[in-house]
Design a protein around this motif. Structure first.
Motif, short mmCIF file in Angstrom:
data_model
loop_
_atom_site.label_atom_id
_atom_site.label_comp_id
_atom_site.label_asym_id
_atom_site.label_seq_id
_atom_site.Cartn_x
_atom_site.Cartn_y
_atom_site.Cartn_z
N LYS A 176 8.12 35.85 -0.74
CA LYS A 176 8.53 35.05 -1.89
C LYS A 176 7.47 35.21 -2.97
N TRP A 215 12.67 27.01 3.26
CA TRP A 215 12.58 28.35 3.85
C TRP A 215 12.39 28.34 5.36
N THR A 237 6.74 35.26 -7.21
CA THR A 237 7.31 34.73 -8.44
C THR A 237 6.32 34.86 -9.60
N GLN A 239 8.99 37.19 5.46
CA GLN A 239 9.80 36.74 4.34
C GLN A 239 8.82 36.73 3.16
N THR A 281 3.53 34.85 0.17
CA THR A 281 3.83 34.35 -1.17
C THR A 281 2.58 34.35 -2.03
#
Length: 120
Positions: A75, A91, A77, A73, A117
């Motif tokens: 993520k 999450w 930003t 996954q 991330t």
């Protein structure tokens, strides 16, 4: 004079460009991992745009080798600052569900769920 249609078109292009830029870390990680698996003659399968019932929230990067399944996954930003605990906690159920789903699909393999991330 700029028309409303021109403004909307420009906003759409800017938004699409920003969205694609957000995918770069995911594409980069995927290409490196898959390349390494190919070079080592260990890649069996990749899963692209898979359904949530198969991989849960681990749908950004999934590749399968002889003994393992790697599922990510991602993520990413542009927001600064650390990841909040509530975000991290939010999450986790989707990642755990993805691990369970993949374990059902690949019962003989080790599943490696990962959250990638840029947040600390």
């Amino acid at each position: 004079m700029t028309t409303q249609a021109q403004i909307e078109s420009r906003i759409s292009r800017i938004g699409e460009s920003a969205a694609q830029g957000g995918y770069f870390p995911q594409y980069e990680e995927f290409s490196i991992c898959v390349y390494d698996a190919i070079v080592s003659d260990n890649l069996e399968e990749i899963r692209v745009a898979d359904t949530e019932e198969n991989v849960g929230k681990l749908d950004d990067i999934v590749y399968v080798t002889e003994h393992d399944v790697y599922a990510y996954q991602v993520k990413w930003t542009t927001e600064t600052g650390p990841m909040s605990y509530p975000n991290f906690k939010q999450w986790m159920p989707g990642i755990v569900d993805g691990w369970k789903n993949l374990k059902r699909l690949y019962p003989e393999k080790t599943i490696h769920p990962k959250l990638l991330t840029n947040k600390t």
